[in-house]
Design a protein around this motif. Structure first.
Motif, PDB file in Angstrom:
ATOM      1  N   PHE A   1       0.762  -1.196   0.041  1.00 21.88           N
ATOM      2  CA  PHE A   1       0.130   0.071   0.032  1.00 21.88           C
ATOM      3  C   PHE A   1       0.881   1.075  -0.076  1.00 21.88           C
TER       4      PHE A   1
ATOM      5  N   VAL B   1     -11.103  -9.005  -2.097  1.00 21.39           N
ATOM      6  CA  VAL B   1     -11.711  -7.841  -2.544  1.00 21.39           C
ATOM      7  C   VAL B   1     -13.113  -8.232  -3.323  1.00 21.39           C
TER       8      VAL B   1
ATOM      9  N   THR C   1     -13.658  -0.320  -0.273  1.00 22.55           N
ATOM     10  CA  THR C   1     -13.140  -1.442  -1.283  1.00 22.55           C
ATOM     11  C   THR C   1     -12.530  -0.846  -2.521  1.00 22.55           C
TER      12      THR C   1
ATOM     13  N   ILE D   1      -9.481   0.935  -2.075  1.00 22.86           N
ATOM     14  CA  ILE D   1      -8.197   0.223  -1.777  1.00 22.86           C
ATOM     15  C   ILE D   1      -7.666  -0.512  -3.217  1.00 22.86           C
TER      16      ILE D   1
ATOM     17  N   PRO E   1      -7.811   6.585  -6.527  1.00 25.46           N
ATOM     18  CA  PRO E   1      -8.714   5.787  -5.407  1.00 25.46           C
ATOM     19  C   PRO E   1     -10.195   6.392  -5.518  1.00 25.46           C
TER      20      PRO E   1
END
Length: 371
Positions: free
Chosen positions: A99, A153, A329, A332, A341
């Motif tokens: 990340f 996910v 979600t 991410i 994002p």
């Protein structure tokens, strides 16, 4: 050809304005923070990745020195870096995960140096290259978690959307809140079991397919007994994608003919046998991730009913909770893919609410005939 920007110096330029000083001090603080970020990431890695990150930190140090030279006596006055870089450094210090790499990639891609007169062409070019370097490092991390992350996910997203659509559709028919809750729990269990089983079969089948495709080492055992002038070993390498010249050279190597007149550089030809398949996860890990994340996602829409809400308030609270989860979600996924994002979060939200609206309208349609 545009003139090269070598960067202003105190000897060749007028004294900087107060605005320039504030801006350059921010650049200096950001460069310090970026160098610290790469050093923090390097401490959690070893080998080639560690060396690459330390070299990036060194490059940021050169940029830091550029702003120090411009600022002169103003360089030592403390200035906080931007919020984005402060957050990134905290995450690098405590997590050091893919990340952080994805965030660092986006930070490098937003460098203002291409339009900053006080920055040199070399600095602007460095930032562009740094983005590609971080992209490569982030890609390694994405490959390592791609299989289980994909299952997690998609499991969470499917649980959110499918169970929200289910309770919206059933709720529109006018049935009781107890029936809606029961249906939501049944949808959670059925969907989680189905997702887990489906992921297990999917990943196992994919791994078996790749295993059947991966070259074996039979060429090493059979090569000594083959005739170089009339052997099928060359055909093996040609079938794997090599050119005729490269295949002949590889065959000569396998058979131990060290005095062949082939180009030695052909030894570096990347045949299929050197290709490493991207990590796709294991069947059980993917199944477990999918089961757990689908369950957690499917639980969110029925939480209002579990806590006793009914009717319109329950639907509204469910929509809010699912909407927030879809935004998370989606964000991410966007972050890890190096995309925006915000855009990915809004896309997830639109898809999820679109499915819920469709089933709600169908529930209204069929609910008109309910006595």
């Amino acid at each position: 050809m545009s003139p090269s920007r070598e960067g202003p110096t105190q000897s060749s330029q007028a004294p900087p304005s107060s605005r320039d000083i504030r801006l350059w001090r921010r650049y200096l603080a950001d460069e310090r923070a970026e160098a610290a970020i790469y050093r923090d990431l390097a401490r959690r890695r070893d080998g080639e990745e560690r060396a690459i990150l330390l070299e990036l930190a060194e490059a940021e140090g050169r940029h830091e020195q550029h702003w120090r030279d411009l600022l002169g006596e103003h360089a030592d006055r403390p200035t906080r870096p931007s919020f984005r870089r402060s957050l990134l450094r905290t995450m690098a210090r405590w997590f050091g995960s893919v990340f952080v790499m994805a965030l660092a990639q986006r930070a490098e891609g937003r460098s203002p140096y291409s339009s900053e007169p006080a920055a040199t062409n070399a600095m602007a070019a460095d930032e562009l290259i740094h983005e590609e370097v971080i992209r490569g490092l982030a890609t390694r991390g994405r490959a390592r978690l791609s299989g289980n992350f994909r299952a997690a996910v998609f499991g969470a997203n499917d649980g959110l959307v499918s169970n929200l659509a289910l309770i919206m559709g059933i709720g529109a028919t006018g049935v009781s809140s107890g029936f809606i809750l029961f249906s939501g729990i049944a949808g959670l269990l059925a969907g989680a079991l189905s997702m887990g089983a489906g992921e297990y079969v999917s990943v196992r089948s994919q791994r078996e397919l790749l295993s059947a495709t991966k070259p074996t080492q039979i060429t090493l055992t059979a090569a000594p007994d083959l005739d170089l002038k009339a052997n099928e070993l060359v055909l093996v390498y040609r079938a794997r994608g090599m050119t005729l010249e490269a295949a002949e050279h590889r065959a000569a190597e396998r058979m131990g003919y060290l005095d062949c007149d082939c180009d030695p550089s052909l030894s570096l030809h990347p045949g299929v046998e050197e290709v490493e398949y991207q990590e796709i996860g294991t069947g059980w890990n993917a199944a477990l991730s999918s089961f757990l994340f689908f369950s957690s996602g499917a639980l969110v829409p029925i939480l209002p009913y579990i806590f006793g809400l009914q009717g319109l308030p329950a639907i509204l609270v469910s929509l809010v909770l699912v909407g927030l989860a879809l935004l998370v979600t989606g964000g991410i996924v966007g972050l890890l893919s190096g995309a925006s994002p915000f855009k990915r979060a809004m896309r997830q939200l639109g898809i999820g609410f679109g499915a819920a609206l469709a089933t709600y309208l169908l529930g209204l349609l069929f609910g008109t005939g309910v006595a």
